[in-house]
Design a protein around this motif. Structure first.
Motif, PDB file in Angstrom:
ATOM      1  N   LYS A 280       0.828  -1.210   0.000  1.00 29.88           N
ATOM      2  CA  LYS A 280       0.000   0.000   0.000  1.00 29.88           C
ATOM      3  C   LYS A 280       0.860   1.257   0.000  1.00 29.88           C
ATOM      4  N   GLU A 281       1.983   1.190   0.701  1.00 28.42           N
ATOM      5  CA  GLU A 281       2.881   2.346   0.815  1.00 28.42           C
ATOM      6  C   GLU A 281       3.857   2.444  -0.355  1.00 28.42           C
ATOM      7  N   GLY A 282       3.828   1.471  -1.249  1.00 28.05           N
ATOM      8  CA  GLY A 282       4.691   1.499  -2.419  1.00 28.05           C
ATOM      9  C   GLY A 282       6.104   1.010  -2.189  1.00 28.05           C
ATOM     10  N   ARG A 283       6.361   0.393  -1.032  1.00 29.29           N
ATOM     11  CA  ARG A 283       7.709  -0.115  -0.737  1.00 29.29           C
ATOM     12  C   ARG A 283       7.919  -1.519  -1.296  1.00 29.29           C
ATOM     13  N   MET A 284       6.852  -2.255  -1.480  1.00 33.32           N
ATOM     14  CA  MET A 284       6.873  -3.547  -2.159  1.00 33.32           C
ATOM     15  C   MET A 284       5.916  -3.485  -3.342  1.00 33.32           C
ATOM     16  N   ALA A 285       6.225  -4.269  -4.379  1.00 35.48           N
ATOM     17  CA  ALA A 285       5.382  -4.232  -5.574  1.00 35.48           C
ATOM     18  C   ALA A 285       4.237  -5.231  -5.507  1.00 35.48           C
ATOM     19  N   ALA A 286       4.492  -6.401  -4.946  1.00 38.05           N
ATOM     20  CA  ALA A 286       3.463  -7.446  -4.950  1.00 38.05           C
ATOM     21  C   ALA A 286       3.835  -8.563  -3.985  1.00 38.05           C
ATOM     22  N   THR A 287       2.842  -9.383  -3.690  1.00 35.17           N
ATOM     23  CA  THR A 287       3.055 -10.604  -2.926  1.00 35.17           C
ATOM     24  C   THR A 287       2.049 -11.635  -3.404  1.00 35.17           C
ATOM     25  N   VAL A 288       2.271 -12.865  -3.053  1.00 38.13           N
ATOM     26  CA  VAL A 288       1.352 -13.945  -3.418  1.00 38.13           C
ATOM     27  C   VAL A 288       0.562 -14.340  -2.171  1.00 38.13           C
ATOM     28  N   ALA A 289      -0.740 -14.263  -2.268  1.00 37.06           N
ATOM     29  CA  ALA A 289      -1.592 -14.554  -1.117  1.00 37.06           C
ATOM     30  C   ALA A 289      -1.878 -16.042  -1.010  1.00 37.06           C
ATOM     31  N   GLN A 290      -1.488 -16.585   0.123  1.00 37.51           N
ATOM     32  CA  GLN A 290      -1.928 -17.924   0.497  1.00 37.51           C
ATOM     33  C   GLN A 290      -3.003 -17.748   1.564  1.00 37.51           C
ATOM     34  N   LYS A 291      -3.512 -18.848   2.065  1.00 32.84           N
ATOM     35  CA  LYS A 291      -4.521 -18.784   3.124  1.00 32.84           C
ATOM     36  C   LYS A 291      -4.097 -19.732   4.239  1.00 32.84           C
ATOM     37  N   PRO A 292      -3.097 -19.313   5.038  1.00 32.76           N
ATOM     38  CA  PRO A 292      -2.575 -20.216   6.067  1.00 32.76           C
ATOM     39  C   PRO A 292      -3.613 -20.608   7.108  1.00 32.76           C
ATOM     40  N   ASP A 293      -4.526 -19.680   7.450  1.00 34.50           N
ATOM     41  CA  ASP A 293      -5.565 -20.032   8.418  1.00 34.50           C
ATOM     42  C   ASP A 293      -6.467 -21.125   7.860  1.00 34.50           C
ATOM     43  N   LEU A 294      -6.785 -21.039   6.559  1.00 38.50           N
ATOM     44  CA  LEU A 294      -7.608 -22.065   5.916  1.00 38.50           C
ATOM     45  C   LEU A 294      -6.850 -23.388   5.830  1.00 38.50           C
ATOM     46  N   MET A 295      -5.541 -23.329   5.577  1.00 37.32           N
ATOM     47  CA  MET A 295      -4.742 -24.559   5.543  1.00 37.32           C
ATOM     48  C   MET A 295      -4.760 -25.253   6.904  1.00 37.32           C
ATOM     49  N   GLY A 296      -4.592 -24.467   7.978  1.00 36.38           N
ATOM     50  CA  GLY A 296      -4.621 -25.043   9.317  1.00 36.38           C
ATOM     51  C   GLY A 296      -5.971 -25.635   9.651  1.00 36.38           C
ATOM     52  N   GLU A 297      -7.022 -24.905   9.310  1.00 41.71           N
ATOM     53  CA  GLU A 297      -8.389 -25.387   9.544  1.00 41.71           C
ATOM     54  C   GLU A 297      -8.657 -26.664   8.762  1.00 41.71           C
ATOM     55  N   THR A 298      -8.237 -26.684   7.500  1.00 38.40           N
ATOM     56  CA  THR A 298      -8.449 -27.854   6.643  1.00 38.40           C
ATOM     57  C   THR A 298      -7.679 -29.059   7.163  1.00 38.40           C
ATOM     58  N   ALA A 299      -6.469 -28.818   7.683  1.00 40.30           N
ATOM     59  CA  ALA A 299      -5.654 -29.913   8.210  1.00 40.30           C
ATOM     60  C   ALA A 299      -6.339 -30.592   9.391  1.00 40.30           C
ATOM     61  N   VAL A 300      -6.892 -29.797  10.306  1.00 40.88           N
ATOM     62  CA  VAL A 300      -7.574 -30.373  11.476  1.00 40.88           C
ATOM     63  C   VAL A 300      -8.872 -31.059  11.053  1.00 40.88           C
ATOM     64  N   ASP A 301      -9.604 -30.447  10.138  1.00 39.66           N
ATOM     65  CA  ASP A 301     -10.832 -31.063   9.634  1.00 39.66           C
ATOM     66  C   ASP A 301     -10.536 -32.420   8.994  1.00 39.66           C
ATOM     67  N   THR A 302      -9.450 -32.472   8.223  1.00 38.33           N
ATOM     68  CA  THR A 302      -9.050 -33.726   7.573  1.00 38.33           C
ATOM     69  C   THR A 302      -8.603 -34.759   8.610  1.00 38.33           C
ATOM     70  N   ALA A 303      -7.909 -34.294   9.644  1.00 31.38           N
ATOM     71  CA  ALA A 303      -7.470 -35.195  10.720  1.00 31.38           C
ATOM     72  C   ALA A 303      -8.663 -35.839  11.415  1.00 31.38           C
ATOM     73  N   ILE A 304      -9.706 -35.054  11.664  1.00 32.57           N
ATOM     74  CA  ILE A 304     -10.908 -35.583  12.315  1.00 32.57           C
ATOM     75  C   ILE A 304     -11.567 -36.642  11.437  1.00 32.57           C
ATOM     76  N   LYS A 305     -11.600 -36.380  10.139  1.00 34.40           N
ATOM     77  CA  LYS A 305     -12.170 -37.369   9.212  1.00 34.40           C
ATOM     78  C   LYS A 305     -11.379 -38.676   9.252  1.00 34.40           C
ATOM     79  N   LEU A 306     -10.050 -38.567   9.315  1.00 35.04           N
ATOM     80  CA  LEU A 306      -9.215 -39.772   9.373  1.00 35.04           C
ATOM     81  C   LEU A 306      -9.453 -40.543  10.667  1.00 35.04           C
ATOM     82  N   ILE A 307      -9.584 -39.819  11.769  1.00 34.86           N
ATOM     83  CA  ILE A 307      -9.859 -40.466  13.058  1.00 34.86           C
ATOM     84  C   ILE A 307     -11.187 -41.215  13.001  1.00 34.86           C
ATOM     85  N   ASN A 308     -12.137 -40.643  12.288  1.00 32.37           N
ATOM     86  CA  ASN A 308     -13.467 -41.262  12.178  1.00 32.37           C
ATOM     87  C   ASN A 308     -13.533 -42.341  11.106  1.00 32.37           C
TER      88      ASN A 308
END
Length: 307
Positions: A262-290
């Protein structure tokens, strides 16, 4: 005397039988051990994260913890501190705590393999997140498309600096799959359209990124663009660059990086969704347990973020 001899023989036989039984359950990797894929454990989930000294992985961990709390499952998070040897020790400790599922975010995709294989051999389900485990078949791999993200970021850099411009690459932790994949995506474009004058590791660290960038500029002051494998190193590079007209592109879309864009000090970045990755990992773990079937790979989309 003969009564004492019989008693001694019976005691030795009992001890030998007991030791054999213990080995079959907790030590022996062959006869009597749990077979790979067999469910077991106490229903808890262990999460070995590469480091919590990085905003991206803090968000990843928080996403996992929030999901675990919501679902009422026990999640044990351990921080490897970017130390491959400590991560091995952490995983062995989680195994000893009789977890049912191991979620692992490797420091080094090769170095973590023996410990993960040990978990698999003991019937523990394994999910890799953000980075792969080389040489071990896990139950599910959850990750962003790092190659595509880096390719998009580099194409954008070319549009700003022009073809043939001198550029530099600041690499992540050697051996980490994210380092390998992001480097691959960068070079798919850069090797054809840019003049890459330097590629050096800064271990995903902001302070190291600043030092590496300073050294690069001392070696070649004509650098026009920089691709860093994560935002922390990109922000370190920004500090070293100061008022010079150099395009800096990062990866992860951390809050600090978005502010810098926003301040013009960087040109760009690539957005990941780490919170979604963490949530998906636990959701998948629960499915495996079941006992549910899950996809072997779950991709998480990325997008290029510019001003």
């Amino acid at each position: 005397m003969w009564i004492k001899k019989i008693a001694a023989v019976m005691l030795a036989a009992f001890v030998g039988f007991t030791m054999t039984g213990c080995n079959a359950i907790t030590i022996d990797g062959e006869e009597g051990s749990l077979t790979a894929g067999e469910s077991g454990g106490n229903g808890n989930i262990g999460f070995s994260v590469s480091t919590l000294n990085n905003p991206f992985f803090v968000t990843l961990s928080e996403g996992a913890e929030a999901k675990a709390e919501k679902e009422g499952v026990e999640l044990i998070v351990v921080d490897a501190g970017d130390d491959a040897a400590k991560q091995t020790s952490d995983i062995e400790d989680l195994i000893s705590r009789n977890i049912s599922v191991l979620i692992v975010n490797p420091v080094d995709s090769d170095a973590v393999a023996p410990a993960v294989q040990d978990a698999v051999s003991r019937g523990i389900k394994v999910i890799s997140v953000d980075r792969v485990v080389n040489g071990v078949e896990v139950d599910c791999a959850i990750a962003s498309d790092n190659v595509e993200g880096a390719r998009m970021a580099t194409e954008y850099m070319v549009s700003l600096v022009g073809e043939g411009a001198k550029t530099a690459e600041i690499e992540g932790v050697p051996g980490a799959s994210a380092t390998i994949d992001r480097g691959e995506g960068f070079h798919i474009v850069a090797d054809e359209k840019l003049d890459v004058v330097s590629s050096q590791t800064a271990n995903f660290s902001r302070s190291e990124g600043m030092t590496v960038m300073e050294n690069m500029l001392q070696a070649d002051s004509d650098i026009k663009g920089v691709f860093a494998h994560n935002d922390e190193m990109a922000l370190g590079a920004v500090e070293a660059i100061g008022n010079r007209d150099i395009v800096v592109v990062g990866f992860d879309a951390t809050d600090d990086a978005l502010t810098a864009i926003k301040e013009g000090r960087m040109a760009a970045t690539v957005a990941q969704k780490p919170d979604l990755m963490g949530e998906t990992a636990v959701d998948t773990a629960i499915k495996l347990i079941n006992g549910e079937t899950v996809e072997k790979e779950i991709p998480v989309e990325v997008e290029l973020i510019t001003k």
